[in-house]
Motif scaffolding. Sequence first.
Motif, PDB file in Angstrom:
ATOM      1  N   GLY A   1      33.774  22.045  38.806  1.00 21.19           N
ATOM      2  CA  GLY A   1      33.534  23.404  39.287  1.00 21.19           C
ATOM      3  C   GLY A   1      33.394  24.428  38.177  1.00 21.19           C
ATOM      4  N   ILE A   2      33.165  23.973  36.963  1.00 19.86           N
ATOM      5  CA  ILE A   2      33.015  24.883  35.824  1.00 19.86           C
ATOM      6  C   ILE A   2      31.532  24.976  35.485  1.00 19.86           C
ATOM      7  CG2 ILE A   2      33.632  25.285  33.418  1.00 19.86           C
ATOM      8  CD1 ILE A   2      36.079  23.432  33.940  1.00 19.86           C
ATOM      9  N   ASP A   3      30.961  26.158  35.677  1.00 16.04           N
ATOM     10  CA  ASP A   3      29.537  26.340  35.353  1.00 16.04           C
ATOM     11  C   ASP A   3      29.251  27.770  34.908  1.00 16.04           C
ATOM     12  OD1 ASP A   3      29.880  27.660  37.709  1.00 16.04           O
ATOM     13  OD2 ASP A   3      28.241  26.687  38.760  1.00 16.04           O
ATOM     14  N   TRP A   4      30.195  28.393  34.230  1.00 15.46           N
ATOM     15  CA  TRP A   4      30.065  29.796  33.845  1.00 15.46           C
ATOM     16  C   TRP A   4      28.882  30.032  32.925  1.00 15.46           C
ATOM     17  CZ3 TRP A   4      30.231  30.036  28.669  1.00 15.46           C
ATOM     18  CH2 TRP A   4      30.928  29.040  28.000  1.00 15.46           C
ATOM     19  N   TRP A   5      28.473  29.069  32.162  1.00 12.60           N
ATOM     20  CA  TRP A   5      27.361  29.256  31.233  1.00 12.60           C
ATOM     21  C   TRP A   5      26.039  29.481  31.958  1.00 12.60           C
ATOM     22  CZ3 TRP A   5      29.883  24.671  32.007  1.00 12.60           C
ATOM     23  CH2 TRP A   5      29.159  23.663  32.619  1.00 12.60           C
ATOM     24  N   GLU A   6      25.946  29.048  33.218  1.00 12.26           N
ATOM     25  CA  GLU A   6      24.708  29.243  33.968  1.00 12.26           C
ATOM     26  C   GLU A   6      24.502  30.708  34.346  1.00 12.26           C
ATOM     27  OE1 GLU A   6      24.951  26.540  37.242  1.00 12.26           O
ATOM     28  OE2 GLU A   6      24.356  24.834  36.005  1.00 12.26           O
ATOM     29  N   ASP A   7      25.586  31.495  34.407  1.00 10.90           N
ATOM     30  CA  ASP A   7      25.497  32.905  34.770  1.00 10.90           C
ATOM     31  C   ASP A   7      25.601  33.832  33.566  1.00 10.90           C
ATOM     32  OD1 ASP A   7      25.337  32.186  37.465  1.00 10.90           O
ATOM     33  OD2 ASP A   7      27.516  32.105  37.632  1.00 10.90           O
ATOM     34  N   ASP A   8      25.740  33.286  32.378  1.00  6.98           N
ATOM     35  CA  ASP A   8      25.868  34.091  31.168  1.00  6.98           C
ATOM     36  C   ASP A   8      24.490  34.348  30.573  1.00  6.98           C
ATOM     37  OD1 ASP A   8      26.393  35.199  28.687  1.00  6.98           O
ATOM     38  OD2 ASP A   8      28.113  33.907  28.297  1.00  6.98           O
ATOM     39  N   PRO A   9      24.036  35.616  30.542  1.00  9.86           N
ATOM     40  CA  PRO A   9      22.697  35.914  30.031  1.00  9.86           C
ATOM     41  C   PRO A   9      22.493  35.499  28.579  1.00  9.86           C
ATOM     42  CG  PRO A   9      23.611  37.813  31.163  1.00  9.86           C
ATOM     43  CD  PRO A   9      24.702  36.799  31.058  1.00  9.86           C
ATOM     44  N   ALA A  10      23.562  35.414  27.808  1.00  6.37           N
ATOM     45  CA  ALA A  10      23.428  35.010  26.407  1.00  6.37           C
ATOM     46  C   ALA A  10      23.174  33.508  26.278  1.00  6.37           C
ATOM     47  CB  ALA A  10      24.680  35.395  25.634  1.00  6.37           C
ATOM     48  N   LEU A  11      23.510  32.754  27.309  1.00  2.79           N
ATOM     49  CA  LEU A  11      23.389  31.295  27.231  1.00  2.79           C
ATOM     50  C   LEU A  11      22.338  30.715  28.163  1.00  2.79           C
ATOM     51  CD1 LEU A  11      27.196  30.460  27.137  1.00  2.79           C
ATOM     52  CD2 LEU A  11      25.617  30.558  25.207  1.00  2.79           C
ATOM     53  N   SER A  12      21.875  31.480  29.138  1.00  2.00           N
ATOM     54  CA  SER A  12      20.954  30.951  30.142  1.00  2.00           C
ATOM     55  C   SER A  12      19.771  31.893  30.327  1.00  2.00           C
ATOM     56  CB  SER A  12      21.695  30.779  31.470  1.00  2.00           C
ATOM     57  OG  SER A  12      20.788  30.502  32.507  1.00  2.00           O
ATOM     58  N   THR A  13      18.560  31.351  30.182  1.00  2.47           N
ATOM     59  CA  THR A  13      17.380  32.198  30.378  1.00  2.47           C
ATOM     60  C   THR A  13      17.236  32.608  31.841  1.00  2.47           C
ATOM     61  OG1 THR A  13      15.992  30.225  30.605  1.00  2.47           O
ATOM     62  CG2 THR A  13      16.124  31.232  28.425  1.00  2.47           C
ATOM     63  N   GLY A  14      17.649  31.737  32.752  1.00  4.47           N
ATOM     64  CA  GLY A  14      17.586  32.089  34.178  1.00  4.47           C
ATOM     65  C   GLY A  14      18.503  33.263  34.499  1.00  4.47           C
ATOM     66  N   ALA A  15      19.698  33.249  33.916  1.00  2.00           N
ATOM     67  CA  ALA A  15      20.638  34.349  34.136  1.00  2.00           C
ATOM     68  C   ALA A  15      20.113  35.632  33.504  1.00  2.00           C
ATOM     69  CB  ALA A  15      22.011  34.004  33.567  1.00  2.00           C
ATOM     70  N   ARG A  16      19.474  35.511  32.349  1.00  7.07           N
ATOM     71  CA  ARG A  16      18.907  36.702  31.678  1.00  7.07           C
ATOM     72  C   ARG A  16      17.783  37.284  32.527  1.00  7.07           C
ATOM     73  NH1 ARG A  16      19.729  41.133  29.201  1.00  7.07           N
ATOM     74  NH2 ARG A  16      18.055  41.783  27.864  1.00  7.07           N
ATOM     75  N   ARG A  17      16.929  36.414  33.071  1.00 12.09           N
ATOM     76  CA  ARG A  17      15.841  36.901  33.938  1.00 12.09           C
ATOM     77  C   ARG A  17      16.410  37.602  35.173  1.00 12.09           C
ATOM     78  NH1 ARG A  17      13.623  31.811  34.314  1.00 12.09           N
ATOM     79  NH2 ARG A  17      13.004  31.259  32.232  1.00 12.09           N
ATOM     80  N   ALA A  18      17.449  37.038  35.765  1.00 11.00           N
ATOM     81  CA  ALA A  18      18.068  37.645  36.952  1.00 11.00           C
ATOM     82  C   ALA A  18      18.667  39.004  36.601  1.00 11.00           C
ATOM     83  CB  ALA A  18      19.137  36.718  37.519  1.00 11.00           C
ATOM     84  N   GLU A  19      19.314  39.098  35.437  1.00 10.32           N
ATOM     85  CA  GLU A  19      19.888  40.373  35.019  1.00 10.32           C
ATOM     86  C   GLU A  19      18.792  41.413  34.786  1.00 10.32           C
ATOM     87  OE1 GLU A  19      23.052  42.087  31.772  1.00 10.32           O
ATOM     88  OE2 GLU A  19      21.739  40.461  31.154  1.00 10.32           O
ATOM     89  N   LEU A  20      17.698  41.013  34.149  1.00 12.32           N
ATOM     90  CA  LEU A  20      16.588  41.945  33.910  1.00 12.32           C
ATOM     91  C   LEU A  20      15.942  42.387  35.223  1.00 12.32           C
ATOM     92  CD1 LEU A  20      14.914  40.354  30.765  1.00 12.32           C
ATOM     93  CD2 LEU A  20      16.214  42.487  30.877  1.00 12.32           C
ATOM     94  N   ALA A  21      15.814  41.464  36.170  1.00  9.84           N
ATOM     95  CA  ALA A  21      15.246  41.819  37.478  1.00  9.84           C
ATOM     96  C   ALA A  21      16.140  42.826  38.198  1.00  9.84           C
ATOM     97  CB  ALA A  21      15.056  40.571  38.325  1.00  9.84           C
TER      98      ALA A  21
END
Length: 122
Positions: free
Chosen positions: A68-88
Amino acid sequence: MTASPGSGLPGPYGSGGGGANLADILERVLDKGIVIAGDIKINLLDIELLTIKLRLIVASIDKAKEMGIDWWEDDPALSTGARRAELARENAELKQRLAELEERKALEPAKARKETRDRRER
């Protein structure tokens, strides 16, 4: 330093038949996972000045997700998908603020004309 059989001293790393090599150990750790936890507290005259809590988990990505550990998927510094979501999200907020400002700006001249008309009628 080499040890003679029966001298009681360990042999050099990698020698001997029964020992696991580094790759085997790493594979086991990543497959099972390992947790290292510790607290550092600094006290002066029974007054706690600083507390540092350290938690380190070493595991494969698959094992971490299984736990259940997946914090890196929501970290914009580590995930391009998270960065795109933050920019959107930021883009949507900015568009909303711009629309509100434009609406307010459009209402200001009408309000000023009404106030001028009210002054003339007095």
